[in-house]
Design an enzyme around this catalytic site. Structure first.
Site, PDB file in Angstrom:
ATOM      1  N   ALA A 199       1.952  -0.323  10.738  1.00 16.63           N
ATOM      2  CA  ALA A 199       1.626  -1.710  10.423  1.00 16.63           C
ATOM      3  C   ALA A 199       0.796  -1.733   9.149  1.00 16.63           C
ATOM      4  CB  ALA A 199       0.837  -2.344  11.567  1.00 16.63           C
ATOM      5  N   GLU A 252      -9.755   4.279   6.418  1.00 16.72           N
ATOM      6  CA  GLU A 252      -8.907   4.700   7.535  1.00 16.72           C
ATOM      7  C   GLU A 252      -9.683   5.451   8.622  1.00 16.72           C
ATOM      8  OE1 GLU A 252      -6.356   3.274   8.002  1.00 16.72           O
ATOM      9  OE2 GLU A 252      -5.619   2.634   6.044  1.00 16.72           O
ATOM     10  N   GLU A 259       0.849  -1.189   0.000  1.00 16.75           N
ATOM     11  CA  GLU A 259       0.000   0.000   0.000  1.00 16.75           C
ATOM     12  C   GLU A 259       0.888   1.245   0.000  1.00 16.75           C
ATOM     13  OE1 GLU A 259      -2.861   0.357   3.182  1.00 16.75           O
ATOM     14  OE2 GLU A 259      -3.727   2.150   2.281  1.00 16.75           O
ATOM     15  N   GLU A 317      -5.466  -2.955  12.645  1.00 21.86           N
ATOM     16  CA  GLU A 317      -5.169  -3.763  11.448  1.00 21.86           C
ATOM     17  C   GLU A 317      -6.147  -4.927  11.345  1.00 21.86           C
ATOM     18  OE1 GLU A 317      -3.267  -2.198   9.593  1.00 21.86           O
ATOM     19  OE2 GLU A 317      -2.388  -0.904  11.116  1.00 21.86           O
TER      20      GLU A 317
HETATM   21  N1  B3K Z   1      -3.064   0.983   5.687  1.00 19.65           N
HETATM   22  C1  B3K Z   1      -1.772   1.104   6.282  1.00 19.65           C
HETATM   23  C2  B3K Z   1      -1.072   2.370   5.931  1.00 19.65           C
HETATM   24  C3  B3K Z   1      -0.345   2.314   4.650  1.00 19.65           C
HETATM   25  C4  B3K Z   1       0.497   3.552   4.452  1.00 19.65           C
HETATM   26  C5  B3K Z   1       1.070   3.584   3.097  1.00 19.65           C
HETATM   27  N2  B3K Z   1       1.836   4.790   2.865  1.00 19.65           N
HETATM   28  C6  B3K Z   1      -1.803   0.960   7.762  1.00 19.65           C
HETATM   29  C7  B3K Z   1      -3.065   1.349   8.391  1.00 19.65           C
HETATM   30  O1  B3K Z   1      -3.561   2.437   8.317  1.00 19.65           O
HETATM   31  O2  B3K Z   1      -3.660   0.492   8.984  1.00 19.65           O
HETATM   32 ZN    ZN Z   2      -5.504   1.793   8.775  1.00 17.04          ZN
END
Ligand code: B3K
Ligand code: ZN
Length: 858
Positions: A272, A330, A131, A308
């Protein structure tokens, strides 16, 4: 091969092209299946990929497979040599039928990947981070979140060096090969976007456990770490099981695969990553024991493990259509992890901590040159948009919807959202539509929260009238980059008028949705106290016209713990910004400390003064020296006046292994009391701090004592720092603390220390945690970072420029403190600007850092 290329003269795609939300188009081609065959080697990993593609609709366009730094060694379509061309890093392939199998082959070098995006080496491991756009550094692929595929992955590696081979989903077969190599094949039955792909190879040990889901399925859980770290994985495992149970109880969400694995790696760009069935973590959010981790570390681990895990539904089962929708997963997932942490700890304290973070990080972002809406309109580099606005303000939006519709309608809404969009790539609008349908509310105007950047400024005033009062409210949203004019927002304010004796009306929800609004409240006495934005029900900056004595009363009697904390903070700002006398605050803090009704954790929050950075936010142009001097004087006044109460709080201990909210509260209050007491009486403070350090049976007390010593000029300070280093030199996570504490110490020689630490044998720019400890510690040291000669700015810019050539994503995240230049007095302002200009002019700058620094100058 080059004869077969479509158009060898095609120009490379522009380096710094702006991506716009308005330009979204559905993909021309779907990819139903991805088969990868990965022959792992740190110097040269061969990746063969077969994509089953299907034309989306009727068109005659080629298929564009994104690539970043890849060179195609072979490209076939249905087994025949393909017609292809490279456009920039992308591979463009001509396909004549409506379906095809495209096979490609590349070789990549994980050991040379210092960006830590794609496949890279960390310690002895090989691991991935995809990601947002890292998959294109592993193989050619559309690499956009709305293309979902089923993955089958065969990993081959040296069996001694990489005995463990992990990927998403379930292992389906494995075997040995000649030459000491072995292979494992994994299959993930859930279609997923490429950003959720993951692989890990290494010599790992595992802590195993199981979880039985609400429908009786047994899930195998594993936390994979290096052998020496195995004893530190129990808290993460317990947190994972708690999170799995919580998501069933609170959201009705059950885990879907037979396995759930977590791997800890030392070199990681952020916290993470929620890869399907194979979460990869920065080791600082996995490893803990009471000797080496603070209570805050334990809490952060629980929060991140839960975050997560929760993504499995809010992010993976329902993913984002495009990266402008990032807050869909998010913001919602942060809201979910905040609620989880509140439920397993103290709700009031968790809310206070979350709001403190929002104000410390997101409010400045929202009022500065990098301000952007929760659903942004454009970006150069998506990596720069993993921000407090997307995450934390995004979570506040979810919270406001829940506040307005109530818990039951909110749950109906999330059920509808998950059911309707399961297996799809969705948008923020889809989420709001589900909420509207479930609640019957019209959220049309509320959606402005997704569109308009900037923190709404709300003013409140109470006017007594016969037999009641009228509450006058008004709002305005300040201009932000590209958004000069704003519409009024929907601002839900939990409000109560409290009589001085504590009685009075019920709490009510007042929704301010115009520029100005007056609400008549019957039956309230004209001496009633206004308790408003209780629980911080809306993420706004609120100014209330207060009567003399009103804040003091709220600070000791408001029944909403958040509002009570808030009243104390406002009393502190009166001293720190308004130049008022400290006495009312000192009295209120004394009453708080002496109260038998309040627990230690809340007292700890109540005694935490606004940071210098937050005080600076209240000035149009701040003078950091004056802010530091005023705040230190206030700390001295509190320490002197309340020496006995503070000493009593500092003397209270709790057993280090007791991780109950009560025991954590005692420890939290203990160090805050020590810090204030030391401000009033440095000699006594140094003696108590040294004793707390020496006698500590846990890292919370020890680190707390060291932080207090770091501010003092006592011989015990150097002794303690030397001892800390000797004790923990083998433990990199603890050595990060050692770097950060010294870099952020508010002392006149702090910049010399940062310079010395930069040359320390244990310092490396290649490890993001270490870099953040030192460079982030410097930027967090408000008074010293803003040294009037500009040396702090110069040092941060040096860090940025050097780190950019190694790891642009991490370097770019160090830029924002320099972007506050408009808010500093003139001298510092021009020095900061000059450093930003130096960064922008640095040769070979990445687009990540270019975007952050150039926008900061605009
Ligand atoms: N989804 C990832 C974050 C990714 C960041 C990429 N630059 C972790 C999180 O927010 O759970
Ligand atoms: Zn996240």
């Amino acid at each position: 091969m080059s004869d077969a290329r479509l158009n060898p003269e095609a120009p490379p795609s522009p380096e710094h092209a702006l991506v716009r939300r308005q330009d979204y188009r559905p993909p021309d081609w779907w990819v139903s299946d991805v088969a990868l065959d990965v022959d792992l080697d740190p110097a040269a990993t061969r990746v063969r990929s077969v994509l089953k593609v299907e034309r989306n609709g009727s068109h005659d366009r080629t298929i564009r497979l994104s690539g970043d730094g890849l060179r195609p060694l072979a490209v076939t379509v249905d087994g025949q040599e393909a017609r292809w061309t490279m456009e920039g890093g992308d591979l463009v392939v001509a396909v004549s039928g409506n379906t095809a199998e495209i096979a490609t082959e590349v070789v990549i070098a994980p050991a040379e990947n210092s960006q830590l995006i794609g496949l890279y080496a960390s310690g002895g491991l090989l691991c991935t981070q995809c990601e947002a756009e890292g998959f294109r550094r592993i193989t050619f692929h559309p690499d956009r979140p709305d293309v979902l595929s089923v993955y089958r992955v065969r990993m081959t590696a040296d069996k001694v060096r990489y005995p463990v081979l992990l990927a998403n989903g379930n292992p389906v077969a494995s075997g040995d090969l000649e030459g000491g190599r072995h292979w494992t094949e994994w299959h993930d039955p859930f279609p997923k976007p490429s950003y959720l792909f993951a692989m890990v190879a290494g010599d790992l040990e595992v802590l195993r456990d199981t979880f039985t889901t609400m429908n009786g399925r047994e899930v195998e859980l594993g936390i994979w770490v290096r052998a020496k770290d195995l004893p530190k994985t129990h808290h993460a495992m317990a947190s994972l099981k708690q999170a799995m149970a919580w998501d069933e109880q609170v959201y009705g969400r059950e885990y879907d695969l037979d396995r759930f694995n977590i791997v800890a790696v030392d070199d990681f760009n952020f916290g993470a990553m929620e890869n399907k069935g194979l979460n990869i973590f920065n080791s600082r959010y996995v490893l803990a024991d009471t000797e080496t981790a603070t209570d805050a570390d334990f809490d952060a681990i629980a929060g991140v493990v839960a975050h997560e895990y929760f993504h499995n539904w809010s992010g993976n089962r329902v993913t984002c259509r495009d990266w402008f929708q990032l807050s869909l997963k998010e913001g919602f997932t942060v809201f979910r992890d905040q609620s989880f942490s509140a439920d397993i700890g103290s709700e009031a304290v968790k809310r206070i901590d979350d709001v403190r973070l929002l104000r410390a990080v997101q409010f400045p972002e929202d009022s500065g040159p990098l301000a952007h809406p929760v659903r942004p309109d454009s970006y150069l580099e998506i990596g720069n948009f993993y921000t407090a606005t997307i995450y934390n303000k995004g979570a506040e939006l979810i919270r406001m919807m829940r506040t307005m519709m109530g818990a039951e309608a909110f749950r109906r809404g999330t059920d509808l959202y998950f059911d309707r969009h399961d297996g799809e790539a969705a948008t923020c609008d889809d989420f709001v539509a589900a909420m509207e349908e479930a609640s019957g509310l019209d959220l049309g105007q509320f959606k402005l929260w997704y569109e308009q950047a900037g923190t709404p400024q709300v003013a409140a005033r109470v006017e007594p009238e016969d037999g009641g009062v009228t509450l006058h409210l008004s709002q305005s949203v300040p201009p932000t980059p590209d958004q000069p004019v704003k519409q009024p927002m929907v601002v839900p304010l939990r409000t109560r008028l409290i009589d001085v004796d504590g009685s009075g009306g019920e709490e009510r929800l007042i929704v301010l949705d115009r520029a100005e609004h007056s609400v008549r409240i019957d039956g309230a006495s004209d001496s009633a106290l206004l308790s408003i934005n209780r629980g911080f029900s809306a993420p706004v900056a609120l100014t209330v016209e207060r009567r003399p004595g009103e804040l003091e009363s709220l600070a000791t009697s408001d029944d909403d713990p958040f509002a009570r904390y808030e009243a104390l903070q406002e009393l502190a700002y009166r001293v720190l910004v308004g130049g008022g006398a400290p006495d009312p605050l000192v009295e209120a803090i004394g009453a708080t400390l002496r109260s038998n009704a309040l627990d230690s954790a809340f007292k700890g929050e109540a005694l935490t003064l606004p940071s210098e950075a937050m005080v600076a936010e209240r000035f149009d142009r701040a003078d950091p020296d004056a802010i530091h001097a005023t705040r230190e004087a206030l700390r001295r006044a509190i320490g002197t006046a309340l020496g006995n109460e503070l000493a009593e709080a500092q003397a209270a201990t709790s057993t280090g292994s007791d991780l109950s909210p009560q025991a954590k509260g005692v420890r939290r209050l203990r160090t805050i009391a020590l810090s204030l007491l030391s401000a009033g009486d440095p000699d006594r403070g140094a003696a108590l701090a040294k004793a707390q350090y020496d006698q500590a049976d846990n890292m919370t007390d020890r680190q707390g004592a060291l932080a207090v010593l770091s501010m003092l000029d006592a011989p015990s300070r150097e002794e303690a720092f030397a001892d800390f280093y000797r004790r923990y030199r083998e433990d990199s996570l603890v050595i990060d603390k050692w770097f950060a504490l010294q870099a952020s110490a508010p002392r006149s020689d702090a910049l010399d220390m940062v310079e010395a630490l930069r040359g320390h044998a244990d310092f490396t720019m290649k490890n993001p945690n270490r870099l953040r400890a030192l460079a982030g510690g410097l930027a967090a040291n408000h008074w010293r970072f803003h040294s009037p000669d500009g040396r702090g700015y110069q040092m941060l810019a040096d860090f940025v420029i050097e780190a950019d050539s190694i790891n642009p994503q991490v370097a770019a995240r160090l830029v924002p403190p320099l972007g506050r230049w408009r808010r500093l007095e003139q001298g510092r302002s021009s020095l900061m600007k000059a450093e930003l200009e130096r960064i922008v002019a640095a040769p070979g700058l990445s687009k990540d850092t270019f975007e952050q620094a150039s926008k900061s100058l605009a």
